[in-house]
Design a protein around this motif. Structure first.
Motif, short mmCIF file in Angstrom:
data_model
loop_
_atom_site.label_atom_id
_atom_site.label_comp_id
_atom_site.label_asym_id
_atom_site.label_seq_id
_atom_site.Cartn_x
_atom_site.Cartn_y
_atom_site.Cartn_z
N THR A 147 -28.40 70.72 -11.17
CA THR A 147 -28.34 72.27 -11.17
C THR A 147 -27.04 72.45 -10.09
O THR A 147 -26.51 71.62 -9.43
N ARG A 164 -34.63 69.49 3.37
CA ARG A 164 -35.12 70.71 3.23
C ARG A 164 -34.52 71.85 4.43
O ARG A 164 -34.16 72.95 3.96
N LEU A 168 -34.64 65.69 -1.57
CA LEU A 168 -34.93 67.25 -1.32
C LEU A 168 -35.61 67.66 -0.16
O LEU A 168 -35.36 68.31 0.66
N ALA A 169 -36.89 66.64 -0.28
CA ALA A 169 -37.73 67.09 0.96
C ALA A 169 -37.25 66.92 2.27
O ALA A 169 -37.47 67.74 3.06
N SER A 195 -36.32 71.97 -8.22
CA SER A 195 -36.82 70.80 -7.93
C SER A 195 -37.68 70.15 -8.85
O SER A 195 -37.73 69.00 -8.79
N LYS A 196 -38.21 70.83 -9.72
CA LYS A 196 -39.22 70.51 -10.60
C LYS A 196 -38.73 69.86 -11.87
O LYS A 196 -39.32 69.09 -12.62
N ASN A 216 -32.52 64.59 -5.96
CA ASN A 216 -33.82 65.32 -5.92
C ASN A 216 -34.91 64.67 -5.12
O ASN A 216 -35.40 65.39 -4.43
N PHE A 252 -34.97 77.50 -6.05
CA PHE A 252 -34.96 76.15 -5.64
C PHE A 252 -36.22 75.40 -5.97
O PHE A 252 -36.31 74.14 -6.34
N ARG A 253 -37.28 76.07 -5.88
CA ARG A 253 -38.79 75.44 -6.40
C ARG A 253 -38.72 74.68 -7.57
O ARG A 253 -38.95 73.95 -8.18
N ARG A 293 -30.44 65.93 -9.82
CA ARG A 293 -29.32 66.12 -8.72
C ARG A 293 -29.06 67.58 -8.60
O ARG A 293 -29.12 68.50 -9.31
N HIS A 294 -28.59 68.01 -7.31
CA HIS A 294 -28.24 69.48 -6.89
C HIS A 294 -27.02 69.58 -6.41
O HIS A 294 -26.74 68.67 -5.52
#
Ligand SMILES: Nc1ncnc2c1ncn2[C@@H]1O[C@H](COP(=O)(O)OP(=O)(O)OP(=O)(O)O)[C@@H](O)[C@H]1O
Ligand SMILES: [Mg+2]
Lengths: 295, 238
Positions: free
Chosen positions: B39, B229, B225-226, B202-203, B222, B198-199, B207-208
């Motif tokens: 993303t 945050r 990500l947590a 993340s699903k 990914n 972004f939710r 990678r972002h």
């Protein structure tokens, strides 16, 4: 003798027939103009001159090469179509990004060039073109005498108009064309060669004018200015029908031919302006044209 | 999935893009591996759409390097770029009003073997089958989005550019789009996804990349990500 609203029925049907024939030419020409404007955003002033080139091509092919009407019917539109594609590649493609006025001026200039070229070589007066042998004579239909050639012109132009309508509205190729008219950039982003499609569309549009020119040659005389007289009326047809509507161009073209014929019977003095009065009324009541999409 | 630049399907280096005088992308570099979902995240106006449009060559001016399977795209005629295997789902969806649903669906030409069959596409988006002869723009927003995605699945394109596919859609439709993206990933499609949510990102994504005012400022796998945050919220101004 039968009369309708005080007019002899023979005169009425005669004028209606004439109107139908003029309307057939209006339809074929406005169809091309409308497709070209939709896709290229060019107000194609040179359309009438290319109609004239079509007629002259037929005349020259007969005079110098002995190629008959039937050959010209095929070859002249091709010649005009190729000439159109050259015009598009050499001039028009540089104008898509700028104001529509530039396209109008350029094609107007090309009209003057083409007309002068033919006037210089062939003079201003009309040259006769014979009706092909197979289409001479005529039939008395009772209410009107129908010369065979005129019947042929009406039938042929209807076939060409509806063929073009079918091509654009019902085929795969036509769906590319409609899509590119709406959003050319996205169509290109799908991998369709839009520049080539634009050149072909312009070629097809003016080939229709060339074909109309060949069909007109035996009816009207072949002369350098035969197109400029017509193109003004045809622009009025396009405005009345609404830009971008294929069916609108066809129906409006034919109806306005008939309207003109009727005016000739009932109020001859107004016959030359009837179409422009219709245009003024339509523009006031429905500015996008009778069949046009509201912006 | 780890990323190895050598297996990159799409590799962008030092991309700069301009709209007239305004310089929108600044030395943007990122890559997307074969089969990955990546993303581009960023605030409004960060340049996400511009990045996608730059790949396809539909910005007024761009320079730098954009390679698809090693082949340079900068300098190619515009219509040839998608023919190398890119399917584009634009932010505004781009459904044609003068075409019905099936015509819209069949518009992009087949460029390679291996695209999805119509039946498979209709299995993924059953609504479209029912409305085949409806004028394209009469579909609901969600259906138009499905049509915009469906349209590029037949062509054989292996890289799909998806610009904000969930924008403005009801949650049930968003779920359907999510499912579709997963299915496409399982089928081996490579996807570059632009998202505001972004939710949602993340699903589905591996990678972002974070874009800020035309610069790539970070890349977050990914899985991390947590833990990232807080910094992400700062980037996105949440
Ligand atoms: N056609 C254009 N002409 C001039 N500037 C433009 C044009 N399109 C976008 N921009 C500018 O380029 C910058 C990036 O725009 P872009 O559309 O790429 O952002 P984005 O990240 O996709 O935003 P959004 O989340 O709102 O879709 C913005 O500042 C925008 O104003
Ligand atoms: Mg955007």
């Amino acid at each position: 003798m039968t009369t309708i609203l005080g007019v002899p029925a023979q005169a009425l049907s005669g004028q209606l027939l004439l109107g139908l024939i003029n309307g057939s030419f209006y339809a074929m020409l406005s169809l091309g103009l409308s497709v070209i404007f939709g896709m290229l955003g060019i107000v194609n002033m040179v359309h009438g001159a290319l109609y004239m080139v079509g007629a002259f091509t037929a005349w020259m092919m007969l005079t110098y090469l002995g190629i008959s009407y039937w050959g010209a019917l095929l070859i002249a539109p091709l010649v005009v179509g190729v000439l159109g594609m050259v015009i598009e590649r050499v001039f028009l493609r540089y104008l898509y990004e700028v104001d529509h006025l530039y396209g109008l001026l350029l094609t107007f200039g090309l009209t003057l060039v083409l007309e002068s070229m033919f006037r210089y070589n062939y003079g201003a007066s009309g040259l006769p073109y014979p009706i092909p042998a197979a289409l001479r004579g005529g039939n008395d239909l009772g209410f009107v005498y129908l010369p065979t050639y005129r019947g042929w012109v009406v039938a042929m132009s209807l076939a060409v108009c509806f063929g073009t309508w079918y091509l654009i509205e019902r085929t795969r190729l036509g769906s590319y064309l409609r899509a590119a008219t709406e959003n050319a950039i996205l169509v290109e982003a799908f991998g369709i060669n839009v520049p080539r499609m634009i050149a072909l569309t312009y070629g097809l549009g003016v080939a229709l004018a060339g074909l109309a020119g060949v069909m007109a040659a035996p009816i009207y005389q072949v002369s350098p200015t035969m197109g400029s007289n017509l193109v003004i009326v045809v622009f009025a047809v396009v405005v009345i029908g609404g830009l971008g509507s294929i069916m609108g161009s066809i129906v409006t073209g034919i109806c306005l031919g008939l309207l003109e014929g009727l005016t000739k019977v009932f109020y001859p003095a107004a016959s030359n302006v009837a179409i422009f009065i219709a245009m003024a009324i339509v523009l006031i009541v429905k500015p996008a044209g009778l069949f046009g999409r509201e912006p | 999935m780890t990323d190895t630049a050598s297996a990159a399907m799409l590799e962008i280096n030092d991309l700069n893009s301009f709209y007239g005088e305004s310089h929108v992308l600044h030395n943007v570099s990122f890559h997307v591996g074969r089969g990955e979902v990546v993303t581009l995240l960023g605030r409004n106006g960060a340049g996400k759409t511009t990045a996608m449009r730059s790949i396809l060559g539909i910005v007024p001016k761009r320079c730098g390097s954009i390679r698809l399977c090693g082949k340079e795209l900068v300098g190619l005629p515009r219509y040839q770029i998608p023919r190398l295997g890119i399917g584009y789902v634009p932010e505004e969806r781009g459904i044609f009003a003068s075409l019905n649903v099936i015509e819209n669906l069949l518009l992009p030409p087949i460029i390679k073997k291996g695209g999805m069959e119509l039946e498979q596409i209709f299995a993924l988006f059953p609504n479209l089958n029912e409305r085949a002869s409806t004028q394209g723009t009469r579909l609901s927003g969600g259906e138009q989005q499905m049509l915009a995605i469906a349209r590029v699945l037949r062509t054989g394109a292996e890289l799909i550019l998806l610009d904000e596919p969930t924008e403005g859609l009801a949650p049930v439709i968003v779920d359907q789009i999510e499912l579709a993206i997963r299915t496409l990933k399982d089928r081996g499609f490579t996807i570059l996804l632009v998202e505001q949510s972004f939710r949602f990102a993340s699903k589905v994504a591996d990678r972002h990349y974070i874009l800020e005012e035309g610069h790539v400022v970070d890349m977050i796998p990914n899985a991390q990500l947590a833990s990232k945050r807080a910094i992400l919220n700062q980037y996105l101004g949440l």
